[in-house]
Scaffold this active site. Structure first.
Site, PDB file in Angstrom:
ATOM      1  N   CYS A  30       2.470 -15.627   4.856  1.00 29.43           N
ATOM      2  CA  CYS A  30       3.793 -15.147   4.439  1.00 29.43           C
ATOM      3  C   CYS A  30       4.897 -15.500   5.436  1.00 29.43           C
ATOM      4  CB  CYS A  30       3.763 -13.638   4.208  1.00 29.43           C
ATOM      5  SG  CYS A  30       2.799 -13.211   2.754  1.00 29.43           S
ATOM      6  N   HIS A  76      11.045 -10.472   4.682  1.00 28.78           N
ATOM      7  CA  HIS A  76       9.960 -10.823   3.760  1.00 28.78           C
ATOM      8  C   HIS A  76       9.704  -9.647   2.817  1.00 28.78           C
ATOM      9  CE1 HIS A  76       6.297 -12.258   2.105  1.00 28.78           C
ATOM     10  NE2 HIS A  76       5.535 -11.373   2.723  1.00 28.78           N
ATOM     11  N   ASN A 128       5.695  -9.974  -4.188  1.00 28.64           N
ATOM     12  CA  ASN A 128       5.550 -10.765  -2.967  1.00 28.64           C
ATOM     13  C   ASN A 128       5.218 -12.211  -3.343  1.00 28.64           C
ATOM     14  OD1 ASN A 128       4.784 -11.981  -0.586  1.00 28.64           O
ATOM     15  ND2 ASN A 128       3.418 -10.338   0.079  1.00 28.64           N
TER      16      ASN A 128
HETATM   17  O1  UT7 Z   1       2.831 -10.274   2.778  1.00 26.11           O
HETATM   18  C1  UT7 Z   1       1.734 -10.308   3.639  1.00 26.11           C
HETATM   19  C2  UT7 Z   1       1.514  -9.031   4.282  1.00 26.11           C
HETATM   20  N1  UT7 Z   1       1.086  -8.045   3.325  1.00 26.11           N
HETATM   21  C3  UT7 Z   1       1.623  -6.838   3.369  1.00 26.11           C
HETATM   22  O2  UT7 Z   1       2.526  -6.607   4.128  1.00 26.11           O
HETATM   23  C4  UT7 Z   1       1.026  -5.778   2.492  1.00 26.11           C
HETATM   24  C5  UT7 Z   1       0.760  -4.552   3.313  1.00 26.11           C
HETATM   25  N2  UT7 Z   1       0.105  -3.497   2.598  1.00 26.11           N
HETATM   26  C6  UT7 Z   1       0.706  -2.767   1.605  1.00 26.11           C
HETATM   27  O3  UT7 Z   1       1.779  -3.089   1.165  1.00 26.11           O
HETATM   28  C7  UT7 Z   1       0.010  -1.519   1.128  1.00 26.11           C
HETATM   29  O4  UT7 Z   1      -1.039  -1.212   1.995  1.00 26.11           O
HETATM   30  C8  UT7 Z   1      -0.512  -1.583  -0.320  1.00 26.11           C
HETATM   31  C9  UT7 Z   1       0.632  -1.631  -1.293  1.00 26.11           C
HETATM   32  C10 UT7 Z   1      -1.399  -2.814  -0.482  1.00 26.11           C
HETATM   33  C11 UT7 Z   1      -1.342  -0.321  -0.611  1.00 26.11           C
HETATM   34  O5  UT7 Z   1      -0.548   0.822  -0.373  1.00 26.11           O
HETATM   35  P1  UT7 Z   1      -1.092   2.003   0.542  1.00 26.11           P
HETATM   36  O6  UT7 Z   1      -0.045   3.009   0.577  1.00 26.11           O
HETATM   37  O7  UT7 Z   1      -1.527   1.415   1.855  1.00 26.11           O
HETATM   38  O8  UT7 Z   1      -2.302   2.520  -0.298  1.00 26.11           O
HETATM   39  P2  UT7 Z   1      -3.784   2.779   0.169  1.00 26.11           P
HETATM   40  O9  UT7 Z   1      -4.539   1.506   0.169  1.00 26.11           O
HETATM   41  O10 UT7 Z   1      -3.780   3.599   1.415  1.00 26.11           O
HETATM   42  O11 UT7 Z   1      -4.279   3.693  -1.005  1.00 26.11           O
HETATM   43  C12 UT7 Z   1      -3.755   5.006  -1.233  1.00 26.11           C
HETATM   44  C13 UT7 Z   1      -4.385   5.584  -2.479  1.00 26.11           C
HETATM   45  C14 UT7 Z   1      -5.893   5.462  -2.489  1.00 26.11           C
HETATM   46  O12 UT7 Z   1      -6.392   6.598  -3.159  1.00 26.11           O
HETATM   47  P3  UT7 Z   1      -6.980   7.815  -2.354  1.00 26.11           P
HETATM   48  O13 UT7 Z   1      -8.103   7.262  -1.555  1.00 26.11           O
HETATM   49  O14 UT7 Z   1      -5.861   8.334  -1.526  1.00 26.11           O
HETATM   50  O15 UT7 Z   1      -7.429   8.769  -3.438  1.00 26.11           O
HETATM   51  C15 UT7 Z   1      -6.150   4.223  -3.307  1.00 26.11           C
HETATM   52  O16 UT7 Z   1      -7.406   4.244  -3.923  1.00 26.11           O
HETATM   53  O17 UT7 Z   1      -3.930   4.847  -3.631  1.00 26.11           O
HETATM   54  C16 UT7 Z   1      -5.052   4.288  -4.330  1.00 26.11           C
HETATM   55  N3  UT7 Z   1      -4.658   2.957  -4.815  1.00 26.11           N
HETATM   56  C17 UT7 Z   1      -4.072   2.770  -6.012  1.00 26.11           C
HETATM   57  N4  UT7 Z   1      -3.734   3.592  -6.998  1.00 26.11           N
HETATM   58  C18 UT7 Z   1      -3.134   3.078  -8.084  1.00 26.11           C
HETATM   59  C19 UT7 Z   1      -4.776   1.777  -4.188  1.00 26.11           C
HETATM   60  N5  UT7 Z   1      -4.267   0.788  -4.955  1.00 26.11           N
HETATM   61  C20 UT7 Z   1      -3.832   1.376  -6.068  1.00 26.11           C
HETATM   62  C21 UT7 Z   1      -3.212   0.884  -7.245  1.00 26.11           C
HETATM   63  N6  UT7 Z   1      -2.873   1.773  -8.222  1.00 26.11           N
HETATM   64  N7  UT7 Z   1      -2.915  -0.422  -7.423  1.00 26.11           N
END
Ligand code: UT7
Length: 333
Positions: free
Chosen positions: A116, A256, A286
């Site tokens: 990225c 970004h 993204n």
């Molecule tokens: O561009 C290159 C660099 N990339 C980035 O900068 C991306 C960085 N990461 C992110 O943007 C975020 O980590 C994500 C958007 C990918 C995920 O968001 P998050 O707030 O970190 O979510 P998480 O992985 O901590 O998940 C939180 C909760 C979990 O449920 P529990 O365990 O709290 O019950 C996940 O299972 O949300 C759940 N979850 C979802 N729910 C609905 C994870 N993905 C999804 C989804 N829809 N798509």
């Protein structure tokens, strides 16, 4: 002799027509519009659906948009740098094909891959060639067909990424406008957290790697998020400090577009008011190498000659950094 600086003098962009909305994603994986919107800021993304068309298709369209808007002769372009993480094919370089297709017959071309941060690092490359006096017209294109490496059954990644392309022209400037400073970083620790396992020299493609889904992007989102927040904020603060820029001196943050929360955290650390923080993640998601030039294209009308722009990016690898650039023109309305 007057010092040569490297200014952006034209911008172009292209996104495919097909829209993948959060509502449609709800029917594909276990997710919902509310979660995606609040956790990422994304409402929809564009996908290149036409069979047989790759990243070059979008890169060519973005470059042609720039060439026609700026009315430049492609034969005068000296170099085409193609920033991409999704080349048309592993070999040969996509930029070479793009250069030929847009009529840049006197240019040489190559691809640059830093996930990225590809476009940000490409800005550094383009500027160095201009500042040295070696070349006069460097076309930098950022394009990615992320849909070609995303598993649309994996809700951890398929909600985030989209396809798109943007292009900028760098030319010499003698008024001190253009790229002022850069602070670029990388750390190989990141390769565990955001990667495609197979298809490279470590794990060449086999029927097994395909069956295991190892040709798709894997992301440990939580870990990448943590590094991205601190990485992007650190470098942006650092570049302000060492150029004696206060929050009032900064006109625009071009960050970004990976997650609205990462952009907000960076803007907060810089102390910027909301209206200076450019955001279009809601429309495109993204797009990896295309996020920065797509922002330039969407907001070009608002930039004034002499405005201070801070660019910031964070990507797989890890790769990240910040660039301070003075805008060089007022757009003809
Ligand atoms: O561009 C290159 C660099 N990339 C980035 O900068 C991306 C960085 N990461 C992110 O943007 C975020 O980590 C994500 C958007 C990918 C995920 O968001 P998050 O707030 O970190 O979510 P998480 O992985 O901590 O998940 C939180 C909760 C979990 O449920 P529990 O365990 O709290 O019950 C996940 O299972 O949300 C759940 N979850 C979802 N729910 C609905 C994870 N993905 C999804 C989804 N829809 N798509």
């Amino acid at each position: 002799m007057t010092k040569i600086t490297a200014a952006i003098t034209a911008v172009g962009a292209y996104v495919p027509e097909f829209v993948l909305s959060n509502q449609v994603l709800e029917t594909m994986v276990d997710t919902n519009d509310e979660w995606i919107t609040t956790r990422t800021g994304i409402n929809e993304r564009r996908l290149l659906k036409e069979k047989g068309k790759g990243t070059s298709h979008m890169a060519i369209k973005a470059a042609q948009d720039l060439i026609s808007k700026a009315n430049i002769n492609p034969e005068e372009i000296d170099l085409v740098i193609m920033a991409t993480a999704t080349p048309d094919m592993p070999v040969a370089a996509t930029g070479v094909y793009v250069a030929s297709q847009i009529g840049a017959v006197n240019a040489f071309a190559y691809d640059l891959q830093a996930a990225c941060s590809s476009f940000l690092f490409g800005m550094s490359n383009a500027a160095a060639y201009i500042e040295s006096g070696r070349y006069k017209k460097v076309l930098l294109i950022g394009a990615d067909k992320m849909s070609s490496i995303i598993d649309y059954t994996d809700r951890a990644t398929c909600i985030i990424f989209g396809d798109g392309a943007g292009a900028v022209l760098f030319e010499p400037n003698y008024e001190g406008l253009g790229l002022q400073d850069e602070f670029l970083r990388s750390d190989g620790i990141g390769r565990e957290y955001l990667k495609i396992d197979a298809g490279g020299s470590i794990l060449p493609p086999t029927a097994e790697t395909v069956a295991n889904g190892q040709h798709f992007v894997f992301q440990d989102g939580k870990t990448v998020f943590k590094y991205a927040v601190s990485g992007m904020a650190d470098v942006s603060e650092k570049i302000m400090e060492r150029n004696n820029l206060t929050k009032d001196d900064v006109n625009w943050l071009i960050a970004h577009q990976a997650n609205k929360r990462i952009i907000d955290a960076t803007a907060n650390r810089m102390g910027l008011d909301e209206e200076k923080v450019l955001v279009n993640i809601q429309k495109y998601g993204n797009t990896t190498s295309a996020t920065l030039p797509l922002l330039l294209s969407d907001f070009e009308n608002q930039f004034k000659k002499g405005d201070n722009l801070i660019f910031a990016a964070f990507g797989g690898g890890f790769t990240w950094g910040s660039i301070y650039l003075k805008w060089a023109y007022n757009k003809q309305q």
